[in-house]
Design a protein around this motif. Structure first.
Motif, short mmCIF file in Angstrom:
data_model
loop_
_atom_site.label_atom_id
_atom_site.label_comp_id
_atom_site.label_asym_id
_atom_site.label_seq_id
_atom_site.Cartn_x
_atom_site.Cartn_y
_atom_site.Cartn_z
N MET A 159 0.83 -1.21 0.00
CA MET A 159 0.00 0.00 0.00
C MET A 159 0.87 1.26 0.00
N LEU A 160 1.99 1.22 0.72
CA LEU A 160 2.90 2.37 0.73
C LEU A 160 3.38 2.68 -0.68
N GLU A 199 1.90 1.90 -3.52
CA GLU A 199 0.77 2.40 -4.31
C GLU A 199 0.50 3.88 -4.01
N ILE A 200 0.51 4.23 -2.74
CA ILE A 200 0.22 5.62 -2.34
C ILE A 200 1.31 6.55 -2.85
N GLU A 202 0.78 7.16 -6.53
CA GLU A 202 -0.37 8.03 -6.74
C GLU A 202 -0.03 9.49 -6.43
N ASN A 203 0.92 9.71 -5.53
CA ASN A 203 1.30 11.06 -5.14
C ASN A 203 2.54 11.56 -5.87
N ASP A 256 0.10 4.90 8.19
CA ASP A 256 -0.23 6.32 8.01
C ASP A 256 0.99 7.20 8.24
N VAL A 313 3.48 6.99 5.31
CA VAL A 313 3.04 7.78 4.15
C VAL A 313 3.34 9.26 4.38
N THR A 322 5.41 12.09 2.08
CA THR A 322 4.58 12.95 1.23
C THR A 322 4.22 14.29 1.84
#
Length: 654
Positions: free
Chosen positions: A106-107, A109-110, A113-114, A171, A174, A178
């Motif tokens: 997930m890290l 992917e995020i 996306e950013n 969380d 991320v 970011t």
């Protein structure tokens, strides 16, 4: 496991369910390349069965939900093929490893996306592992008879044999990559006494070599710790460095100083030790660094690259920057300041072209055109006008065809030592001027020649022959290249039609040490993406390295190029001409990847590429094939970054 990491794949493994067995973890959990998960129970404490590290084995890295002993430890509800292909309650570090592997995925992917992606290969894996480790929350000890953890993880003991670096917090990981914290801007966040938010993280927006103060200020009932984590762009055992602060108690700030290194990036982590409440995080430049330069507020948006000048009657270096004017859309301005960003007397100077004129001013050309102390400034425009400025701001204007873009001016010295300036317009007119500014004469048009080609690239001037003045090299986007003398007559051996479109202007450099410049033209084939260096002497003869193919940072085609720059030093083999560019690995779909680097041709004709560490973009299957929407590559800057002899090139990509 090492092969996985070298390929950019992060292996995750379970610690094992052997409790405090002194034998320690087995394989692959004992390997340093593997991210290893221990288990936590329903109370957030370390599960009693979760394995512990042994001598010389610093595992687990993190703990994640894995259940515990009944009746209080809880179970993880998981898909199961027993008894009826539905769900069942399970416990074990295998369940914790599934949580950790999912969080790592997930890290990634995020981040994609950013628009944030660490380096490819081992460097990127180690960076993401470090982020997950150092954004973890503090953990209580293994469950006791009542199932409740009682002993907090020592704030800065670093790694704990049972709890690793703490409890997984996706969380916080991320936010560490970011959410930026800029110097001089305080940010307020909240730490809670439950699992909603035990950790606050920020990525630090800092510059290498600058000393910073980093501080976290808690509210009255909150006790915190502060980590500063610096991740190196170079893989290895020393690829991460952590500064840990827990010197003060409840309601008292934690702070430290640090100086980031080159090829690194950093983030802060503030962890709740006890209590709850707000926390203010701040980043401040700790010292005065005059050599970093000055902040300059322009009347409007800049339109061309800056330049430097020695202007009379002012002492010291002046900065010369062209811009638009926000309060008046018709006006343009030339801005001249000292090195602190303070405008020189009489500046800025505003020009008011025809109301229908479009575009801005070019990069200023600065040189002493009249032989009297102090430089003059010449600026061309996108709307057909050329402006001649004295150092005190006095202005002479030459209006050519309306809304016909002009190249930036280039200066050259004629055979008797006088200075001239060349400007080429979009349709192929070459014009040179002289200017005796000392006697208040207007600029004098010396020569005017038409060549039947359009879209000129930035021209160049240099000493291409052993006698006479400097020569002018003019190239057009269609591949036509001409070399002219000071009278704008073509020299012998020219012009040449390279038979391929050009996007980079010529650069002149004495690569072979004969005291005469060679002409270097980087040529990218728009279909294949192959980059070649064309190298000619002043008579049009091919020189060593002509036609050499320059590899890309990603191994595949070059997607775009900047203008070229000369860097290195003479007599060492380091002298080179380089272009920055984005390149692809040549694969499609989820296998596609981009990298950023500098392609070089060196003295002697050899070629090579320097990849910029930390920049890579990888496609994912969900997002499909990478597409190039917009790209801005300014001309690289060559300067003495390392403090030795010669210069190194650095580049910007937007």
């Amino acid at each position: 496991m090492a092969a996985f990491v070298d390929a950019g794949i992060m292996p995750v493994a379970a610690m094992g369910n052997y409790g405090d067995d002194p034998a320690g973890p087995g394989f692959p959990a004992s390997l340093p390349d593997v991210l290893v998960a221990g288990a936590s129970n329903a109370q957030g404490a370390v599960s009693a069965f979760s394995g512990r590290s042994a001598a010389g084995i610093i595992k687990p890295d993190l703990i994640a939900p894995g259940g515990g002993l009944l009746p209080v430890g809880g179970r993880i509800v998981a898909a199961d093929n027993e008894p009826n292909d539905s769900y069942s309650g399970r416990f074990g570090t295998s369940l914790a490893a599934a949580h950790l592997a999912g969080a790592a995925f997930m890290l990634d992917e995020i981040l994609v996306e950013n628009g944030v992606m660490p380096a490819i290969g081992r460097t990127g894996v180690q960076a993401r592992q470090a982020v997950l480790r150092h954004t973890a929350a503090h953990v209580t000890s293994a469950e006791n008879a009542s199932g409740v953890g009682t002993t907090p993880l020592p704030a800065y003991a670093g790694h704990d044999p049972a709890r690793g670096f703490g409890h997984l917090r996706l969380d916080a990981a991320v936010h560490a990559m970011t959410d930026p914290l800029f110097p001089g801007i305080d940010q307020t966040d909240t730490l809670s006494n439950d699992w909603r938010k035990p950790v606050v993280t920020r990525r630090l927006n800092v510059s290498p070599g600058v000393r910073y103060l980093v501080e976290a200020v808690p509210s009255g009932s909150l006790d915190i710790s502060l980590d500063i984590v610096e991740i190196s762009g170079v893989p290895g055992a020393d690829s991460e460095e952590v500064v840990r602060m827990n010197l003060n108690g409840v309601g008292v700030s934690e702070f430290t100083y640090f100086r980031p290194e080159n090829e690194s990036w950093s983030f802060l982590t503030v962890k709740r030790l006890s209590g709850s409440g707000s926390v203010v995080v701040r980043l401040i430049e700790a010292d005065s660094f005059v050599e970093q330069g000055a902040g300059l507020v322009l009347p409007g948006v800049g339109t061309g690259a800056p330049n430097m000048a020695n202007l009379s009657p002012y002492s010291g270096i002046s900065l010369v920057v062209p811009s638009r004017v926000l309060v008046d859309p018709v006006a343009r301005s030339l801005n001249v300041t000292d090195v602190t960003g303070t405008f020189r007397p009489g500046w800025p100077v505003f020009v008011f072209p025809n109301g229908s004129s479009q575009g801005g001013l070019s990069q200023p050309m600065v040189q002493n055109m009249d032989g009297v102390s102090g430089d003059e400034i010449v600026v061309a425009s996108d709307f057909g006008s050329v402006y001649f400025f004295k150092g005190n701001g006095a202005l002479e204007t030459v209006d050519l065809a309306l809304n016909r873009p002009l190249t930036a001016p280039v200066g050259f010295r004629n055979a008797v030592g006088g200075w001239r300036v060349l400007v080429v317009d979009k349709l192929g007119w070459l014009r040179t001027w002289s200017w005796n500014a000392a006697v208040n004469a207007p600029p004098e048009l010396d020569r005017e020649v038409f060549v039947d080609h359009e879209l000129p690239l930035p021209p160049a001037a240099g000493q291409l022959t052993s006698t006479g003045g400097e020569s002018l090299v003019v190239a057009f986007a269609d591949g036509w290249v001409g070399v002219f003398d000071e009278t704008l007559s073509l020299r012998a051996g020219w012009p040449k039609d390279l038979g391929v479109a050009l996007e980079v202007g010529p650069v002149l450099c004495d690569l072979n040490g004969d005291d005469q410049h060679e002409i270097i033209l980087p040529v990218r084939d728009d279909v294949s993406g192959q980059l070649q260096m064309r190298v000619f002497d002043g008579a049009g003869n091919a020189m060593p390295g002509d036609g050499a193919v320059v590899p890309s940072a990603a191994g595949g085609p070059w997607l775009n190029l900047s203008q070229a720059v000369v860097s290195g030093r003479y007599d060492t083999g380091e002298l080179n001409v380089g272009v920055a560019g984005l390149s692809s690995n040549g694969l499609a779909g989820d296998q596609a990847a981009w990298s950023f680097g500098l392609g070089h041709i060196y003295a002697g004709g050899s070629v090579g590429v320097t990849a910029f560490p930390g920049f890579a973009v990888e496609a994912s299957a969900d997002q499909g094939e990478l597409q190039l929407d917009n790209l801005l590559l300014p001309t690289p800057l060559a300067w003495n970054q390392s403090g030795g002899f010669g210069t190194e090139a650095s580049a910007l990509l937007h």
